[in-house]
Design a protein around this motif. Structure first.
Motif, PDB file in Angstrom:
ATOM      1  N   MET A 126       0.829  -1.203   0.000  1.00 58.99           N
ATOM      2  CA  MET A 126       0.000   0.000   0.000  1.00 58.99           C
ATOM      3  C   MET A 126       0.864   1.253   0.000  1.00 58.99           C
ATOM      4  O   MET A 126       0.527   2.259  -0.645  1.00 58.99           O
ATOM      5  CB  MET A 126      -0.925   0.006   1.210  1.00 58.99           C
ATOM      6  N   LEU A 127       1.986   1.205   0.706  1.00 57.32           N
ATOM      7  CA  LEU A 127       2.907   2.340   0.695  1.00 57.32           C
ATOM      8  C   LEU A 127       3.445   2.571  -0.710  1.00 57.32           C
ATOM      9  O   LEU A 127       3.553   3.720  -1.168  1.00 57.32           O
ATOM     10  CB  LEU A 127       4.055   2.090   1.673  1.00 57.32           C
ATOM     11  N   LEU A 128       3.769   1.492  -1.425  1.00 61.78           N
ATOM     12  CA  LEU A 128       4.214   1.628  -2.812  1.00 61.78           C
ATOM     13  C   LEU A 128       3.142   2.304  -3.657  1.00 61.78           C
ATOM     14  O   LEU A 128       3.431   3.234  -4.418  1.00 61.78           O
ATOM     15  CB  LEU A 128       4.561   0.257  -3.388  1.00 61.78           C
ATOM     16  N   GLY A 129       1.903   1.848  -3.532  1.00 58.95           N
ATOM     17  CA  GLY A 129       0.829   2.474  -4.280  1.00 58.95           C
ATOM     18  C   GLY A 129       0.655   3.937  -3.935  1.00 58.95           C
ATOM     19  O   GLY A 129       0.398   4.772  -4.814  1.00 58.95           O
ATOM     20  N   SER A 130       0.833   4.281  -2.665  1.00 54.82           N
ATOM     21  CA  SER A 130       0.643   5.663  -2.217  1.00 54.82           C
ATOM     22  C   SER A 130       1.738   6.582  -2.747  1.00 54.82           C
ATOM     23  O   SER A 130       1.459   7.700  -3.206  1.00 54.82           O
ATOM     24  CB  SER A 130       0.612   5.722  -0.691  1.00 54.82           C
ATOM     25  N   ALA A 186       1.717  -0.762   8.689  1.00 57.21           N
ATOM     26  CA  ALA A 186       3.005  -1.455   8.742  1.00 57.21           C
ATOM     27  C   ALA A 186       3.528  -1.607  10.155  1.00 57.21           C
ATOM     28  O   ALA A 186       4.501  -2.317  10.387  1.00 57.21           O
ATOM     29  CB  ALA A 186       4.034  -0.698   7.899  1.00 57.21           C
ATOM     30  N   GLY A 187       2.904  -0.909  11.104  1.00 56.62           N
ATOM     31  CA  GLY A 187       3.294  -1.102  12.494  1.00 56.62           C
ATOM     32  C   GLY A 187       3.708   0.129  13.228  1.00 56.62           C
ATOM     33  O   GLY A 187       4.057   0.061  14.406  1.00 56.62           O
ATOM     34  N   GLN A 188       3.703   1.308  12.542  1.00 50.43           N
ATOM     35  CA  GLN A 188       4.051   2.527  13.261  1.00 50.43           C
ATOM     36  C   GLN A 188       2.866   2.943  14.129  1.00 50.43           C
ATOM     37  O   GLN A 188       1.763   3.094  13.632  1.00 50.43           O
ATOM     38  CB  GLN A 188       4.388   3.662  12.287  1.00 50.43           C
ATOM     39  N   PRO A 189       3.058   3.141  15.433  1.00 53.37           N
ATOM     40  CA  PRO A 189       1.955   3.602  16.279  1.00 53.37           C
ATOM     41  C   PRO A 189       1.448   4.948  15.786  1.00 53.37           C
ATOM     42  O   PRO A 189       2.198   5.728  15.203  1.00 53.37           O
ATOM     43  CB  PRO A 189       2.606   3.716  17.665  1.00 53.37           C
ATOM     44  N   PRO A 190       0.171   5.280  15.996  1.00 56.36           N
ATOM     45  CA  PRO A 190      -0.820   4.458  16.678  1.00 56.36           C
ATOM     46  C   PRO A 190      -1.494   3.470  15.732  1.00 56.36           C
ATOM     47  O   PRO A 190      -1.389   3.595  14.529  1.00 56.36           O
ATOM     48  CB  PRO A 190      -1.835   5.512  17.141  1.00 56.36           C
ATOM     49  N   PHE A 373       9.818   5.509   9.435  1.00 58.05           N
ATOM     50  CA  PHE A 373       9.550   4.130   9.816  1.00 58.05           C
ATOM     51  C   PHE A 373      10.106   3.200   8.746  1.00 58.05           C
ATOM     52  O   PHE A 373       9.436   2.909   7.754  1.00 58.05           O
ATOM     53  CB  PHE A 373       8.050   3.902   9.984  1.00 58.05           C
ATOM     54  N   PRO A 374      11.351   2.741   8.911  1.00 51.28           N
ATOM     55  CA  PRO A 374      11.910   1.811   7.930  1.00 51.28           C
ATOM     56  C   PRO A 374      11.062   0.546   7.829  1.00 51.28           C
ATOM     57  O   PRO A 374      10.683  -0.038   8.846  1.00 51.28           O
ATOM     58  CB  PRO A 374      13.305   1.494   8.497  1.00 51.28           C
ATOM     59  N   VAL A 375      10.739   0.169   6.614  1.00 53.15           N
ATOM     60  CA  VAL A 375       9.902  -1.001   6.397  1.00 53.15           C
ATOM     61  C   VAL A 375      10.699  -2.039   5.623  1.00 53.15           C
ATOM     62  O   VAL A 375      11.651  -1.708   4.914  1.00 53.15           O
ATOM     63  CB  VAL A 375       8.625  -0.625   5.605  1.00 53.15           C
ATOM     64  N   PRO A 376      10.318  -3.306   5.729  1.00 57.15           N
ATOM     65  CA  PRO A 376      10.999  -4.323   4.927  1.00 57.15           C
ATOM     66  C   PRO A 376      10.730  -4.099   3.445  1.00 57.15           C
ATOM     67  O   PRO A 376       9.653  -3.665   3.052  1.00 57.15           O
ATOM     68  CB  PRO A 376      10.346  -5.634   5.425  1.00 57.15           C
ATOM     69  N   GLY A 377      11.740  -4.370   2.639  1.00 50.01           N
ATOM     70  CA  GLY A 377      11.577  -4.211   1.195  1.00 50.01           C
ATOM     71  C   GLY A 377      11.749  -2.791   0.706  1.00 50.01           C
ATOM     72  O   GLY A 377      11.355  -2.475  -0.415  1.00 50.01           O
ATOM     73  N   GLN A 378      12.382  -1.931   1.523  1.00 52.57           N
ATOM     74  CA  GLN A 378      12.490  -0.537   1.088  1.00 52.57           C
ATOM     75  C   GLN A 378      13.407  -0.382  -0.118  1.00 52.57           C
ATOM     76  O   GLN A 378      13.249   0.563  -0.894  1.00 52.57           O
ATOM     77  CB  GLN A 378      12.954   0.350   2.232  1.00 52.57           C
TER      78      GLN A 378
END
Length: 429
Positions: A126-130, A186-190, A373-378
């Motif tokens: 979803m981040l890629l699409g955004s 992806a896990g960044q609060p909240p 927020f570093p995500v896997p697959g960046q």
């Protein structure tokens, strides 16, 4: 090293000034020339401290984010000043369809491709699409409204140029909620819930609109409305005021938890509406255009250097396939479907759908998201993002000018139904 940087800066400034004239009426663009030059430079065996991935944007996230943010703010102010079509639900109908239908649908489709073809997690997909959603008011110069002082055939009457300018001006800001939602998933609060979505995603857009309207009215009064010639900014004919239009609405909006990008574009549109035909708009726009040329030269040269110097390490052909599908299939098809039955008509709808140029907005949101927020697959995100921008610059840079001029010569840029742009044009297609 500092001496070398000064020399490079001087060459870039010279290129930014000269290249637009050299490539005028030719089937390629200044961004394409800078991108190719950057790739060639990146492939050279440069001595230390250059080479070996020194230009990798992932290693300079804060700097890349700040640079791209500055370029976006200046371009949004210039784009807003170029919007000659009065605001309205029907007058901006084609742009609303692109923003409300095409952009969310494209995010969903690209996210599906990222999950299916690239094996990204749903949130990262979803981040890629955004980050691939925003179109670019800087790189879309050949298809947008050129400047505030052009005739109505290139502005108010022109369905293609008006729609693409409005879309590019607003979707840089409207992308932010989707990026934040992807980071939350992806896990960044909240954790995302209804209250968080309303307060952190929806409300800032409304605040940005209100701040933009207020700032635009105030700056418009200072430019044209005040009785004192000592304080009337338009009498100074100073382009530096564009920076106030770019920075002040953004800062105020961000301070009150609003969407700063939306505020800047709305403020610029409001300033144009205050005194639609004043020559001072062109003074401001010309100054902004000079800055944009420098940003384009730096951004595309830097992207090219990164591509040539190792950004594509680990490259998979499916990543290029995703980039190609985004530029050549997803945006054109979804844009065309959204514009069915719109005022644009057949010819204009096809051009609007196809010329959704990707650019600096993608670079900004990638740096913005991954810095927080570093995500896997960046590394995959950077490769696909860079390839998408490069392909867009190549395809749109070659086709934009000749295609738009041909459609305009045939009258296919005019709206097809009565008066969506404030004036009536003949029917076509």
């Amino acid at each position: 090293m500092l001496t070398v940087l000064f020399g490079v800066a001087g060459l870039l400034a010279l290129a930014a000034a000269v290249l637009p004239k050299l490539v005028a009426d030719r089937p390629f663009s200044t961004p394409l020339v800078m991108l190719i030059a950057g790739i060639g430079l990146g492939l050279l065996p440069l001595p230390a401290p250059y080479g070996d991935g020194w230009a990798d944007p992932a290693a300079h996230l804060t700097g890349v984010e700040s640079f791209a943010q500055l370029g976006i703010l200046v371009s949004l102010a210039g784009a807003g000043l170029s919007v000659d079509r009065p605001f309205g639900v029907r007058r901006w109908a084609s742009a609303w369809r692109l923003l409300g239908i095409t952009m969310p649908a494209m995010i969903a489709v690209v996210a599906l491709l990222g999950w299916w073809w690239l094996a990204l997690t749903p949130a990262v997909a979803m981040l890629l699409g955004s980050v691939l959603a925003p179109t670019d008011p800087v790189l879309a110069g050949d298809v947008g409204v050129p400047s505030p002082d052009v005739g109505a055939h290139l502005a108010r009457h022109n369905e293609i140029r008006s729609t693409l300018t409005i879309e590019a001006g607003l979707n840089d800001g409207l992308t932010m909620p989707f990026v934040l939602l992807a980071l939350a998933l992806a896990g960044q609060p909240p954790e995302p819930d209804a209250g968080w979505i309303l307060v952190d995603l929806v409300l800032p857009v409304g605040i940005g609109v209100l701040v933009g309207l207020g700032a635009g009215k105030l700056l418009g009064w200072a430019m044209f409305g005040t009785a004192s010639s000592r304080f009337r900014l338009a009498d100074y004919a100073d382009g530096l005021v564009l920076l106030a239009l770019a920075f002040l609405p953004y800062a105020v909006a961000e301070l009150v938890h609003g969407n700063g990008f939306v505020a800047v574009f709305v403020a610029a549109v409001a300033v144009r509406a205050e005194e639609r035909s004043h020559e001072y708009h062109e003074v401001l726009h010309a100054f902004g255009r000079q800055l944009e040329r420098l940003f384009v030269a730096l951004a595309l040269l830097g992207l090219g250097v990164a591509l040539g110097d190792g950004l594509l390490h680990g490259f998979s052909p499916v990543e290029l396939l995703v980039a190609g599908v985004v530029v050549l299939v997803v945006r054109p098809v979804l844009g065309w479907l959204a514009l069915l039955g719109s005022p644009a008509g057949r010819h204009a709808s096809g051009a609007i759908a196809f010329f959704g140029v990707r650019g600096i907005g993608t670079i900004f949101y990638l740096a913005y998201a991954l810095d927080r927020f570093p995500v896997p697959g960046q590394d995959v995100l950077w490769r696909v993002g860079a390839l998408t921008i490069a392909l867009s610059v190549l395809v749109h840079g070659i086709l934009a000018g000749p295609t738009i001029r041909r459609i305009e010569a045939a009258g296919g840029h005019l709206p097809t139904i009565g008066d969506p742009g404030g004036l009536t044009g003949p029917r076509n297609g």
